[in-house]
Write a protein that holds these residues in place. Structure first.
Motif, PDB file in Angstrom:
ATOM      1  N   CYS A 144       4.948   0.200   5.822  1.00  0.00           N
ATOM      2  CA  CYS A 144       4.480  -0.342   4.560  1.00  0.00           C
ATOM      3  C   CYS A 144       3.466   0.630   3.976  1.00  0.00           C
ATOM      4  O   CYS A 144       2.703   1.276   4.728  1.00  0.00           O
ATOM      5  CB  CYS A 144       3.845  -1.706   4.812  1.00  0.00           C
ATOM      6  N   ALA A 145       3.465   0.777   2.669  1.00  0.00           N
ATOM      7  CA  ALA A 145       2.515   1.678   2.011  1.00  0.00           C
ATOM      8  C   ALA A 145       2.010   1.033   0.732  1.00  0.00           C
ATOM      9  O   ALA A 145       2.655   0.133   0.172  1.00  0.00           O
ATOM     10  CB  ALA A 145       3.173   3.023   1.703  1.00  0.00           C
ATOM     11  N   SER A 146       0.872   1.497   0.267  1.00  0.00           N
ATOM     12  CA  SER A 146       0.341   0.992  -0.999  1.00  0.00           C
ATOM     13  C   SER A 146      -0.281   2.137  -1.785  1.00  0.00           C
ATOM     14  O   SER A 146      -0.650   3.173  -1.217  1.00  0.00           O
ATOM     15  CB  SER A 146      -0.688  -0.119  -0.762  1.00  0.00           C
ATOM     16  N   SER A 147      -0.380   1.945  -3.095  1.00  0.00           N
ATOM     17  CA  SER A 147      -0.989   2.980  -3.935  1.00  0.00           C
ATOM     18  C   SER A 147      -1.516   2.359  -5.225  1.00  0.00           C
ATOM     19  O   SER A 147      -1.189   1.228  -5.572  1.00  0.00           O
ATOM     20  CB  SER A 147       0.024   4.085  -4.273  1.00  0.00           C
ATOM     21  N   TYR A 148      -2.334   3.140  -5.920  1.00  0.00           N
ATOM     22  CA  TYR A 148      -2.812   2.866  -7.262  1.00  0.00           C
ATOM     23  C   TYR A 148      -3.773   1.707  -7.395  1.00  0.00           C
ATOM     24  O   TYR A 148      -3.401   0.532  -7.416  1.00  0.00           O
ATOM     25  CB  TYR A 148      -1.664   2.651  -8.234  1.00  0.00           C
ATOM     26  N   GLN A 149      -5.028   2.081  -7.496  1.00  0.00           N
ATOM     27  CA  GLN A 149      -6.071   1.120  -7.811  1.00  0.00           C
ATOM     28  C   GLN A 149      -6.319   1.172  -9.314  1.00  0.00           C
ATOM     29  O   GLN A 149      -6.531   2.266  -9.868  1.00  0.00           O
ATOM     30  CB  GLN A 149      -7.349   1.454  -7.055  1.00  0.00           C
ATOM     31  N   PRO A 150      -6.260   0.053 -10.002  1.00  0.00           N
ATOM     32  CA  PRO A 150      -6.449   0.049 -11.457  1.00  0.00           C
ATOM     33  C   PRO A 150      -7.723   0.793 -11.860  1.00  0.00           C
ATOM     34  O   PRO A 150      -8.778   0.620 -11.258  1.00  0.00           O
ATOM     35  CB  PRO A 150      -6.536  -1.437 -11.800  1.00  0.00           C
ATOM     36  N   GLY A 151      -7.608   1.648 -12.873  1.00  0.00           N
ATOM     37  CA  GLY A 151      -8.756   2.406 -13.348  1.00  0.00           C
ATOM     38  C   GLY A 151      -8.856   3.787 -12.750  1.00  0.00           C
ATOM     39  O   GLY A 151      -9.652   4.604 -13.209  1.00  0.00           O
ATOM     40  N   GLN A 152      -8.039   4.071 -11.705  1.00  0.00           N
ATOM     41  CA  GLN A 152      -8.056   5.401 -11.109  1.00  0.00           C
ATOM     42  C   GLN A 152      -6.738   6.114 -11.377  1.00  0.00           C
ATOM     43  O   GLN A 152      -5.690   5.505 -11.378  1.00  0.00           O
ATOM     44  CB  GLN A 152      -8.270   5.294  -9.593  1.00  0.00           C
ATOM     45  N   ILE A 153      -6.812   7.418 -11.600  1.00  0.00           N
ATOM     46  CA  ILE A 153      -5.599   8.201 -11.835  1.00  0.00           C
ATOM     47  C   ILE A 153      -5.207   8.883 -10.536  1.00  0.00           C
ATOM     48  O   ILE A 153      -5.297  10.088 -10.384  1.00  0.00           O
ATOM     49  CB  ILE A 153      -5.809   9.223 -12.955  1.00  0.00           C
ATOM     50  N   LYS A 154      -4.817   8.080  -9.554  1.00  0.00           N
ATOM     51  CA  LYS A 154      -4.389   8.607  -8.263  1.00  0.00           C
ATOM     52  C   LYS A 154      -3.188   7.807  -7.811  1.00  0.00           C
ATOM     53  O   LYS A 154      -3.228   6.587  -7.840  1.00  0.00           O
ATOM     54  CB  LYS A 154      -5.493   8.457  -7.211  1.00  0.00           C
ATOM     55  N   TYR A 155      -2.137   8.494  -7.401  1.00  0.00           N
ATOM     56  CA  TYR A 155      -0.932   7.775  -7.018  1.00  0.00           C
ATOM     57  C   TYR A 155      -0.455   8.096  -5.609  1.00  0.00           C
ATOM     58  O   TYR A 155       0.679   7.795  -5.261  1.00  0.00           O
ATOM     59  CB  TYR A 155       0.171   8.050  -8.039  1.00  0.00           C
ATOM     60  N   GLU A 156      -1.313   8.689  -4.800  1.00  0.00           N
ATOM     61  CA  GLU A 156      -0.893   8.926  -3.432  1.00  0.00           C
ATOM     62  C   GLU A 156      -0.740   7.587  -2.713  1.00  0.00           C
ATOM     63  O   GLU A 156      -1.448   6.618  -3.013  1.00  0.00           O
ATOM     64  CB  GLU A 156      -1.901   9.807  -2.685  1.00  0.00           C
ATOM     65  N   GLN A 157       0.206   7.540  -1.782  1.00  0.00           N
ATOM     66  CA  GLN A 157       0.478   6.320  -1.043  1.00  0.00           C
ATOM     67  C   GLN A 157      -0.231   6.365   0.305  1.00  0.00           C
ATOM     68  O   GLN A 157      -0.282   7.410   0.955  1.00  0.00           O
ATOM     69  CB  GLN A 157       1.986   6.140  -0.855  1.00  0.00           C
ATOM     70  N   TYR A 158      -0.747   5.222   0.703  1.00  0.00           N
ATOM     71  CA  TYR A 158      -1.415   5.078   1.995  1.00  0.00           C
ATOM     72  C   TYR A 158      -0.561   4.175   2.878  1.00  0.00           C
ATOM     73  O   TYR A 158      -0.138   3.106   2.448  1.00  0.00           O
ATOM     74  CB  TYR A 158      -2.824   4.513   1.810  1.00  0.00           C
ATOM     75  N   PHE A 159      -0.356   4.632   4.113  1.00  0.00           N
ATOM     76  CA  PHE A 159       0.606   3.980   4.991  1.00  0.00           C
ATOM     77  C   PHE A 159      -0.059   3.151   6.082  1.00  0.00           C
ATOM     78  O   PHE A 159      -1.166   3.474   6.549  1.00  0.00           O
ATOM     79  CB  PHE A 159       1.490   5.038   5.659  1.00  0.00           C
ATOM     80  N   GLY A 160       0.666   2.130   6.509  1.00  0.00           N
ATOM     81  CA  GLY A 160       0.278   1.376   7.685  1.00  0.00           C
ATOM     82  C   GLY A 160       0.766   2.065   8.942  1.00  0.00           C
ATOM     83  O   GLY A 160       1.451   3.088   8.878  1.00  0.00           O
ATOM     84  N   PRO A 161       0.449   1.489  10.110  1.00  0.00           N
ATOM     85  CA  PRO A 161       0.797   2.121  11.392  1.00  0.00           C
ATOM     86  C   PRO A 161       2.254   1.967  11.792  1.00  0.00           C
ATOM     87  O   PRO A 161       2.715   2.632  12.721  1.00  0.00           O
ATOM     88  CB  PRO A 161      -0.109   1.416  12.389  1.00  0.00           C
ATOM     89  N   GLY A 162       2.990   1.086  11.116  1.00  0.00           N
ATOM     90  CA  GLY A 162       4.411   0.951  11.407  1.00  0.00           C
ATOM     91  C   GLY A 162       4.749  -0.183  12.352  1.00  0.00           C
ATOM     92  O   GLY A 162       3.915  -0.642  13.140  1.00  0.00           O
ATOM     93  N   THR A 163       5.998  -0.647  12.241  1.00  0.00           N
ATOM     94  CA  THR A 163       6.588  -1.620  13.164  1.00  0.00           C
ATOM     95  C   THR A 163       7.858  -1.013  13.724  1.00  0.00           C
ATOM     96  O   THR A 163       8.744  -0.631  12.966  1.00  0.00           O
ATOM     97  CB  THR A 163       6.936  -2.946  12.453  1.00  0.00           C
ATOM     98  N   ARG A 164       7.921  -0.920  15.053  1.00  0.00           N
ATOM     99  CA  ARG A 164       9.134  -0.377  15.689  1.00  0.00           C
ATOM    100  C   ARG A 164      10.031  -1.532  16.053  1.00  0.00           C
ATOM    101  O   ARG A 164       9.674  -2.366  16.884  1.00  0.00           O
ATOM    102  CB  ARG A 164       8.759   0.431  16.926  1.00  0.00           C
ATOM    103  N   LEU A 165      11.197  -1.614  15.414  1.00  0.00           N
ATOM    104  CA  LEU A 165      12.124  -2.729  15.599  1.00  0.00           C
ATOM    105  C   LEU A 165      13.390  -2.256  16.284  1.00  0.00           C
ATOM    106  O   LEU A 165      13.991  -1.257  15.879  1.00  0.00           O
ATOM    107  CB  LEU A 165      12.472  -3.345  14.248  1.00  0.00           C
ATOM    108  N   THR A 166      13.788  -2.995  17.316  1.00  0.00           N
ATOM    109  CA  THR A 166      15.055  -2.733  17.995  1.00  0.00           C
ATOM    110  C   THR A 166      15.912  -3.988  17.902  1.00  0.00           C
ATOM    111  O   THR A 166      15.452  -5.082  18.210  1.00  0.00           O
ATOM    112  CB  THR A 166      14.830  -2.377  19.477  1.00  0.00           C
ATOM    113  N   VAL A 167      17.162  -3.806  17.462  1.00  0.00           N
ATOM    114  CA  VAL A 167      18.113  -4.918  17.380  1.00  0.00           C
ATOM    115  C   VAL A 167      19.223  -4.669  18.391  1.00  0.00           C
ATOM    116  O   VAL A 167      19.903  -3.627  18.332  1.00  0.00           O
ATOM    117  CB  VAL A 167      18.704  -5.063  15.971  1.00  0.00           C
ATOM    118  N   THR A 168      19.385  -5.599  19.350  1.00  0.00           N
ATOM    119  CA  THR A 168      20.399  -5.401  20.403  1.00  0.00           C
ATOM    120  C   THR A 168      21.360  -6.582  20.462  1.00  0.00           C
ATOM    121  O   THR A 168      21.029  -7.666  19.965  1.00  0.00           O
ATOM    122  CB  THR A 168      19.749  -5.219  21.771  1.00  0.00           C
TER     123      THR A 168
END
Lengths: 113, 115
Positions: free
Chosen positions: B91-115
């Motif tokens: 999951c990632a998020s970006s853009y705080q209102p009022g700022q001109i920055k669009y880089e995305q910041y990521f979470g640590p991830g979920t490793r999913l296995t389907v068997t």
């Protein structure tokens, strides 16, 4: 079609051996080019944003540069802790309001002590 | 400031089961994204949202659903899990209102296995 190509796919360096990673891009009007670092089992970590040709940014041993067709991530005197996958992404004018990024496949860097 | 948090970190599902991957950000970002990352394939966008109540499909939306009832939360729902959904999800998020920055910041991830 917007596209990002990173090279090399993998790079192995000795500690202290400087080198550069390449990110070539094709985009309809560049809004921004982004560099990330990703360690195994973790999420990508933001490093730099470059907006226009000629721009440079530095952080410790890393320096990112940008031309109209490509970006370089220069690594000066790398240390083993610089080992990671480095990802490049671009955002074009076509991204519209959703600000989607086009991602490269990354360069896997290994620095040997 | 925790940034982007994701739960769970790991999960094993049986074929046909369903689950929800949770994502929360505390940076007051308007935009949120769900990606999957498979070896050698890079990051693929599943769904994104430009604000509460607004979601849209990315490159690989089939088999997934999302909702965005608040600015902070953007859960990803897997219905009828299939082996092809085995992946690492970010999951990632970006853009705080009022700022001109669009880089995305990521979470640590979920490793999913389907068997």
């Amino acid at each position: 079609e917007d596209q990002v190509t990173q090279s090399p796919e993998a790079l192995r360096l000795q500690e202290g051996e400087s080198s550069s990673l390449n990110c070539s891009y094709t985009v309809s009007g560049l809004r921004g080019l982004f560099w990330y670092r990703q360690d195994p089992g973790k999420g990508p970590e933001f490093l730099f944003t470059l907006y226009s040709a000629g721009e440079e940014k530095e952080k410790e041993r890393l320096k990112a540069t940008l031309t109209k067709k490509e970006s370089f991530l220069h690594i000066t005197a790398p240390k083993p802790e610089d080992s990671a996958t480095y990802l490049c992404a671009v955002q074009g004018m076509n991204a519209g309001n959703n600000r989607k990024l086009i991602w490269g496949l990354g360069t896997s860097l290994a620095v040997n002590p | 400031n925790a940034g982007v948090t994701q739960t769970p970190k790991f999960r094993i599902l049986k074929i046909g089961q369903s689950m929800t991957l949770q994502c929360t950000q505390d940076m007051n970002h308007n935009y949120m994204y769900w990606y999957r990352q498979d070896p050698g394939m890079g990051l693929k966008l599943i769904y994104y949202s430009v604000g509460a109540g607004i979601t849209d499909k990315g490159e690989v939306p089939n088999g997934y659903n999302v909702s965005r009832s608040t600015t902070e939360d953007f859960p990803l729902r897997l219905e009828l899990a299939a082996p092809s959904q085995t992946s690492v999800y970010f999951c990632a998020s970006s853009y705080q209102p009022g700022q001109i920055k669009y880089e995305q910041y990521f979470g640590p991830g979920t490793r999913l296995t389907v068997t």
